[in-house]
Design a protein around this motif. Structure first.
Motif, PDB file in Angstrom:
ATOM      1  N   GLY A 145       1.874   3.774  -4.643  1.00  0.00           N
ATOM      2  CA  GLY A 145       1.030   2.652  -5.351  1.00  0.00           C
ATOM      3  C   GLY A 145       1.156   1.521  -5.284  1.00  0.00           C
ATOM      4  N   ARG A 146       2.796   1.270  -4.169  1.00  0.00           N
ATOM      5  CA  ARG A 146       3.505   0.031  -4.090  1.00  0.00           C
ATOM      6  C   ARG A 146       3.014  -0.220  -1.894  1.00  0.00           C
ATOM      7  NH1 ARG A 146       8.944  -0.057  -3.282  1.00  0.00           N
ATOM      8  NH2 ARG A 146       9.716   1.950  -4.279  1.00  0.00           N
ATOM      9  N   PHE A 147       2.793   0.557  -1.708  1.00  0.00           N
ATOM     10  CA  PHE A 147       2.318   1.009   0.398  1.00  0.00           C
ATOM     11  C   PHE A 147       1.678   0.204   0.677  1.00  0.00           C
ATOM     12  CE2 PHE A 147       2.866   2.506   4.156  1.00  0.00           C
ATOM     13  CZ  PHE A 147       4.498   2.583   4.536  1.00  0.00           C
ATOM     14  N   PRO A 148       1.073  -0.620   1.286  1.00  0.00           N
ATOM     15  CA  PRO A 148      -0.141  -1.220   1.544  1.00  0.00           C
ATOM     16  C   PRO A 148      -0.211  -0.396   2.747  1.00  0.00           C
ATOM     17  CG  PRO A 148       2.130  -3.080   2.956  1.00  0.00           C
ATOM     18  CD  PRO A 148       2.348  -1.679   1.495  1.00  0.00           C
ATOM     19  N   ALA A 149      -1.007   0.550   2.321  1.00  0.00           N
ATOM     20  CA  ALA A 149      -1.208   1.121   3.940  1.00  0.00           C
ATOM     21  C   ALA A 149      -3.044   1.071   3.808  1.00  0.00           C
ATOM     22  CB  ALA A 149      -0.623   2.848   3.726  1.00  0.00           C
ATOM     23  N   ALA A 150      -3.381   1.536   5.681  1.00  0.00           N
ATOM     24  CA  ALA A 150      -4.569   1.260   6.222  1.00  0.00           C
ATOM     25  C   ALA A 150      -5.260   2.313   6.138  1.00  0.00           C
ATOM     26  CB  ALA A 150      -4.425   1.107   7.397  1.00  0.00           C
ATOM     27  N   ILE A 151      -4.821   4.120   5.511  1.00  0.00           N
ATOM     28  CA  ILE A 151      -5.349   4.104   5.160  1.00  0.00           C
ATOM     29  C   ILE A 151      -5.366   5.107   3.201  1.00  0.00           C
ATOM     30  CG2 ILE A 151      -6.470   5.057   7.621  1.00  0.00           C
ATOM     31  CD1 ILE A 151      -4.581   7.633   7.274  1.00  0.00           C
ATOM     32  N   SER A 152      -5.789   6.169   3.056  1.00  0.00           N
ATOM     33  CA  SER A 152      -5.439   6.110   1.396  1.00  0.00           C
ATOM     34  C   SER A 152      -3.830   7.021   1.765  1.00  0.00           C
ATOM     35  CB  SER A 152      -6.083   7.349   1.290  1.00  0.00           C
ATOM     36  OG  SER A 152      -5.946   8.753   1.666  1.00  0.00           O
ATOM     37  N   PHE A 153      -3.364   7.610   0.324  1.00  0.00           N
ATOM     38  CA  PHE A 153      -1.962   7.771   1.100  1.00  0.00           C
ATOM     39  C   PHE A 153      -2.464   9.335   0.820  1.00  0.00           C
ATOM     40  CE2 PHE A 153       2.652   8.352   0.102  1.00  0.00           C
ATOM     41  CZ  PHE A 153       3.435   6.632   1.215  1.00  0.00           C
ATOM     42  N   ASP A 154      -2.847  10.210   0.987  1.00  0.00           N
ATOM     43  CA  ASP A 154      -3.852  11.332   0.456  1.00  0.00           C
ATOM     44  C   ASP A 154      -2.972  11.954   1.452  1.00  0.00           C
ATOM     45  OD1 ASP A 154      -5.239  11.927  -2.243  1.00  0.00           O
ATOM     46  OD2 ASP A 154      -5.751   9.774  -0.706  1.00  0.00           O
ATOM     47  N   PRO A 155      -3.437  12.116   3.006  1.00  0.00           N
ATOM     48  CA  PRO A 155      -2.918  12.785   4.174  1.00  0.00           C
ATOM     49  C   PRO A 155      -0.751  13.197   3.569  1.00  0.00           C
ATOM     50  CG  PRO A 155      -4.547  11.676   4.431  1.00  0.00           C
ATOM     51  CD  PRO A 155      -4.279  11.216   3.447  1.00  0.00           C
TER      52      PRO A 155
ATOM     53  N   THR B 208      -7.120 -15.005  -6.861  1.00  0.00           N
ATOM     54  CA  THR B 208      -7.051 -14.125  -6.033  1.00  0.00           C
ATOM     55  C   THR B 208      -6.372 -13.042  -6.459  1.00  0.00           C
ATOM     56  OG1 THR B 208      -5.092 -14.672  -5.285  1.00  0.00           O
ATOM     57  CG2 THR B 208      -7.012 -15.344  -4.056  1.00  0.00           C
ATOM     58  N   VAL B 209      -7.199 -11.781  -6.514  1.00  0.00           N
ATOM     59  CA  VAL B 209      -6.704 -10.739  -7.110  1.00  0.00           C
ATOM     60  C   VAL B 209      -6.191  -9.831  -5.819  1.00  0.00           C
ATOM     61  CG1 VAL B 209      -6.697  -8.533  -8.256  1.00  0.00           C
ATOM     62  CG2 VAL B 209      -7.536 -10.702  -8.965  1.00  0.00           C
ATOM     63  N   THR B 210      -4.935  -8.649  -5.648  1.00  0.00           N
ATOM     64  CA  THR B 210      -4.573  -8.011  -4.710  1.00  0.00           C
ATOM     65  C   THR B 210      -4.200  -6.777  -4.867  1.00  0.00           C
ATOM     66  OG1 THR B 210      -3.970 -10.281  -3.489  1.00  0.00           O
ATOM     67  CG2 THR B 210      -3.384  -7.875  -2.580  1.00  0.00           C
ATOM     68  N   GLY B 211      -4.260  -5.935  -4.386  1.00  0.00           N
ATOM     69  CA  GLY B 211      -4.154  -4.652  -5.594  1.00  0.00           C
ATOM     70  C   GLY B 211      -2.979  -3.814  -3.920  1.00  0.00           C
ATOM     71  N   GLU B 212      -1.958  -3.703  -5.119  1.00  0.00           N
ATOM     72  CA  GLU B 212      -0.764  -3.068  -3.538  1.00  0.00           C
ATOM     73  C   GLU B 212      -0.940  -1.819  -3.311  1.00  0.00           C
ATOM     74  OE1 GLU B 212       3.187  -3.870  -5.437  1.00  0.00           O
ATOM     75  OE2 GLU B 212       1.845  -5.463  -7.238  1.00  0.00           O
ATOM     76  N   ASP B 213      -1.436  -0.843  -3.455  1.00  0.00           N
ATOM     77  CA  ASP B 213      -1.964   0.044  -2.642  1.00  0.00           C
ATOM     78  C   ASP B 213      -3.928   0.254  -2.296  1.00  0.00           C
ATOM     79  OD1 ASP B 213      -3.950   0.276  -5.004  1.00  0.00           O
ATOM     80  OD2 ASP B 213      -3.351   2.252  -5.818  1.00  0.00           O
ATOM     81  N   TRP B 214      -3.935   1.714  -1.261  1.00  0.00           N
ATOM     82  CA  TRP B 214      -4.662   1.170  -1.135  1.00  0.00           C
ATOM     83  C   TRP B 214      -6.006   1.224  -1.243  1.00  0.00           C
ATOM     84  CZ3 TRP B 214      -8.826   4.516  -0.278  1.00  0.00           C
ATOM     85  CH2 TRP B 214      -9.856   4.683   0.926  1.00  0.00           C
ATOM     86  N   ILE B 215      -5.981   1.241  -2.606  1.00  0.00           N
ATOM     87  CA  ILE B 215      -7.714   1.625  -3.319  1.00  0.00           C
ATOM     88  C   ILE B 215      -7.799   0.199  -3.451  1.00  0.00           C
ATOM     89  CG2 ILE B 215      -8.373   2.375  -5.550  1.00  0.00           C
ATOM     90  CD1 ILE B 215      -7.177   4.769  -5.397  1.00  0.00           C
ATOM     91  N   SER B 216      -8.751  -1.023  -3.343  1.00  0.00           N
ATOM     92  CA  SER B 216      -9.519  -1.400  -3.877  1.00  0.00           C
ATOM     93  C   SER B 216      -9.354  -1.962  -5.339  1.00  0.00           C
ATOM     94  CB  SER B 216     -11.047  -1.191  -3.532  1.00  0.00           C
ATOM     95  OG  SER B 216     -11.862  -2.605  -4.270  1.00  0.00           O
ATOM     96  N   PRO B 217      -8.724  -3.338  -6.188  1.00  0.00           N
ATOM     97  CA  PRO B 217      -8.918  -3.395  -6.831  1.00  0.00           C
ATOM     98  C   PRO B 217     -10.317  -3.636  -8.427  1.00  0.00           C
ATOM     99  CG  PRO B 217      -8.258  -5.587  -6.060  1.00  0.00           C
ATOM    100  CD  PRO B 217      -8.554  -4.309  -5.106  1.00  0.00           C
TER     101      PRO B 217
END
Length: 789
Positions: free
Chosen positions: A544-554, A627-636
């Motif tokens: 939830g706080r990991f700004p990964a380039a792809i989804s964290f699912d893998p 500005t609104v920024t999501g801390e994870d990969w999913i767009s806000p």
């Protein structure tokens, strides 16, 4: 002694008919027993993961009592609330700690007010100007040599900091009371209730300048990345085998794994602790102990007193008290150098802790045992080198398939179908989906191999070859892990020993080998199950706080699949004796597909496990935007669906829209020119108290010849063109003064960037009002003021 002959593993035969009734019953019994054993291992590991019951307020005085410690937690997090460095709430917290500690007989108390200017190890080209207020306590011993207990009492701006870190502070206060109530120790015990950890580990840096710091020989840092569960020993620096051994010997409920250290010190976790300052700058030896479960609340408004699990404070406190007592009455060798130690607990009942040298010796012993068992099996059973090599190849192939299937499914789920992070609010679904798919992929490969050896009716030859191959597989991993200096080599160590024990049982106990294999499988299986629980409980909230380039699912799929494959690699030999591996793979595959459907249908977030958003109002002389920024990969985007007002549009990695300019206090700065020459000018910038959290002066590197913040300018990385003085609020009535020596006669464009947090403006309020309940928000106002010097 006779053994079942091993058939050629490459032979092909017509499909065998259905199993006889007796054989079918035996097969069913084996599969049911295997499933029950696996479920029992995980149930046992989960049961052992519970914290103990809190001790009552009337517990004996020298013992730790959560009931006595909890009022400190309640006062700091429940009554004072946010305790950010430089704020009145910080001052209130410090005053409360001073009064509480001075009420304990035999405890000396000092307040350390320290103004420092330190080059930041995390922000290249930046010097931190800070004022920290540490509350120090000391219980004298027969020797001045000291054990340090450290816990930061400040909180992040977003949170009242019940878990992070009022729990650690409450534990340390109760530890001081319990120690003072007991007999005088051989060594002194010092407590640092430090300030400014959340702003850059600044209070621990300040403590290193205090005279008491010179007496410290070992330290224990108390931290939290979540308010629930047990307190895990997750870091020990180099040369600390004596410290981890003291912990293993003294802690009544030891809990920890060197795997946590391997992960944390790799930098993949977006956090840090005071441990780094004590270790790297103070050159001290110590241990890092922290709560880590329920990281969903970490640095959010959810980190409240009621979220702290009963017993978590008890576990943290009683283990630390026992350890500090042991250290305070021991030899305290201090800086003994050497390599990192290896440590891990078994169901929270005992802990193995030993040096890197011992780990290397155990590796050699395990390898010799595996080689010896393999040689005996080659001589006394029909096993051949060719069959063992085939078993190794199948094990490697099955492991790869077992990892690739869930990872590919996770990639498909998150990146192709657009249904990511269904496990975030429901981590159990990750086990059902990715764990089942990992086992299905692994067993499918073995099922195909089983079919190629159908004349081996009882599966004995295939099982023996599989056992030999998996033992070789673990031995190779053990060599690789040990050579790389990875402390988590203890996992392949145990599996190598288990494989060797299984081969010996197969060779010498033909009638009891099934039971012997299960017994040999059990200890490393428990350790592996514990590892999987730690990984999932740690990394699911971190996503939830990991700004990964792809989804964290893998990543989650891999963290679930790895232990599942480890368990299968060592246990599949028994399953070959039962047969029907392809059927089992099909059943597990079906369970995995159902799990994937459940993941795709699940909302990633809930009110208790929310999406993190940063809402910032950025103001400059030319613009005012939110500005609104999501801390994870999913767009806000979906979180903003009900927010009224102008449409948000992409801006860098955030969403932004224009906003009315807010009313803000005047900048707390003044500028004077002290002198000028043909080569340049000297300028003084004064910064006074204010409501800002930080104020950063950004000066072009090509125009700055020097400043009053150090004899030399900090080193800039390639491509960086700005030096920064990052200023934290000074003590009441005081201020900061920065002297800049500038090159050239032309004006120099300097930017002053103020951050106010937490802060609200009408534009921020409008956004927050429209957000759903499954969102938690950190708010800030950022003002950039250009100045020509």
């Amino acid at each position: 002694m006779q053994s079942t002959p091993v058939l050629p593993l490459t032979s092909r035969h017509a499909p065998a008919g259905p199993l006889s009734g007796r054989e079918g019953t035996r097969s069913a019994r084996v599969w049911i027993a295997a499933a029950a054993l696996l479920a029992g291992v995980f149930a046992g590991a989960e049961w052992a993961d519970r914290p103990p019951s809190p001790a009552p307020a009337d517990a004996p005085a020298p013992e730790f009592s959560e009931a006595r410690a909890r009022p400190v937690l309640q006062h700091l997090a429940g009554e004072i609330g946010r305790r950010v460095m430089g704020t009145p709430a910080r001052d209130s917290a410090a005053a409360y700690l001073v009064a509480t500690l001075r009420a304990i007989p035999g405890v000396e108390v000092q307040v350390q007010d320290w103004a420092g200017a330190e080059a930041s190890p995390w922000r290249p080209g930046t010097v931190e100007l800070y004022h920290a207020r540490n509350v120090l306590a000391r219980i004298p011993g027969d020797s001045a040599s000291a054990v340090l207990v450290s816990a930061h009492y400040d909180s992040p701006p977003e949170s009242s900091g019940a878990g992070d870190n009022a729990v650690g502070v409450a534990a340390a206060v109760e530890i001081a009371r319990a120690l003072a109530a007991g007999p005088r120790s051989r060594h002194t015990v010092i407590f640092n209730f430090n300030d400014g950890e959340e702003q850059g580990l600044l209070g621990s840096d300040a403590f290193l300048n205090h005279p008491w710091a010179r007496d410290v020989r070992a330290f224990v840092n108390l931290e939290s990345a979540g308010p629930r569960g047990k307190a895990i020993l997750f870091q020990a620096g180099p040369g600390n085998d004596w410290l981890t051994e003291e912990y293993a010997r003294s802690a009544p409920r030891p809990y920890g794994t060197v795997l946590g250290q391997d992960i944390f010190q790799s930098g993949v976790i977006p956090s840090d602790t005071d441990f780094r300052v004590y270790r790297d700058q103070g050159r001290l030896r110590g241990l890092d102990v922290a709560l880590y479960q329920d990281g969903y609340a970490y640095h959010t408004a959810l980190d409240r007193v009621e979220r702290v699990q009963p017993g978590s404070l008890q576990h943290l406190g009683e283990n630390t008290l026992a350890l500090v007592r042991e250290l305070a009455d021991g030899p305290l060798p201090g800086d003994v150098g050497g390599a990192p130690s290896v440590y891990y607990d078994l169901l929270g009942r005992t802990m193995f802790a030993y040096s890197a040298g011992t780990a290397a010796l155990l590796t050699v012993v395990a390898l010799l045992l595996a080689v010896g068992a393999l040689v005996l099996a080659l001589r006394r059973t029909p096993l051949t080198v060719k069959h063992a090599a085939a078993g190794l190849g199948i094990t490697v192939l099955a492991a790869l398939v077992g990892l690739l299937v869930p990872v590919a499914a996770a990639f498909l789920l998150g990146m192709v179908l657009g249904r990511p992070h269904g496990w975030f609010a429901s981590p159990g679904l990750a086990w059902a989906a990715f764990g089942a798919l990992a086992l299905a992929g692994f067993l499918f490969v073995h099922g195909v191999w089983e079919r190629r050896n159908e004349d081996d009716a009882a599966g004995e030859g295939t099982a023996l070859a599989t056992l030999a191959g998996s033992t070789l597989f673990w031995a190779l991993l053990l060599v690789l892990f040990t050579a790389a200096g990875i402390g988590s080599a203890y996992i392949p160590l145990w599996w190598t020993i288990a494989g060797a024990a299984g081969l010996l049982a197969w060779t010498f106990l033909p009638r009891g080998k099934g039971v012997a294999l299960a017994v040999a499988w059990l200890p490393p299986a428990i350790l592996t199950a514990q590892v999987q629980l730690v990984l999932l409980k740690l990394f699911a909230p971190v996503a939830g706080r990991f700004p990964a380039a792809i989804s964290f699912d893998p990543v989650i799929a891999l963290l679930v699949a790895l232990p599942a494959v480890w368990l299968a690699a060592a246990g599949v030999a028994v399953l070959h004796r039962a047969g029907r591996l392809r059927l089992a793979a099909g059943v597990l595959g079906g369970i995995g597909v159902v799990g994937l459907v459940a993941l795709a249908s699940s909302s990633p977030y809930s009110a208790a496990r929310p999406k993190r958003l940063a809402v910032q109002h950025a103001v400059s002389d030319t613009a005012s935007i939110v500005t609104v920024t999501g801390e994870d990969w999913i767009s806000p985007v979906s979180a903003l669906a009900e927010v009224e007002g102008p449409r948000f549009r992409p801006r860098g990695g955030a969403l932004a829209r224009p906003a009315d300019r807010p009313a803000l206090p005047a900048p707390a700065m003044s500028v004077d020119t002290l002198g000028s020459t043909a080569e340049g000018r000297t300028v003084r910038v004064r910064v006074g108290p204010g409501s800002y959290r930080t104020l950063s002066l950004r000066v072009p590197a090509d125009r700055l010849a020097g400043w009053s913040l150090g004899d030399e300018l900090p080193r800039l990385p390639a491509g960086e063109r700005t030096y920064t003085a990052r200023i934290h609020p000074p003590a009441s009535g005081a201020g900061w003064e920065v002297i800049l020596r500038l090159r050239g006669a032309d004006p120099v464009e300097v930017n002053a960037v103020e951050v106010f947090a937490p802060a609200r403006t009408p534009a921020i309020d409008q956004v927050v009002r429209g957000l759903p309940e499954w969102v938690t928000v950190a708010t800030a106002v950022n003002r950039r003021t250009p100045m020509a010097l």
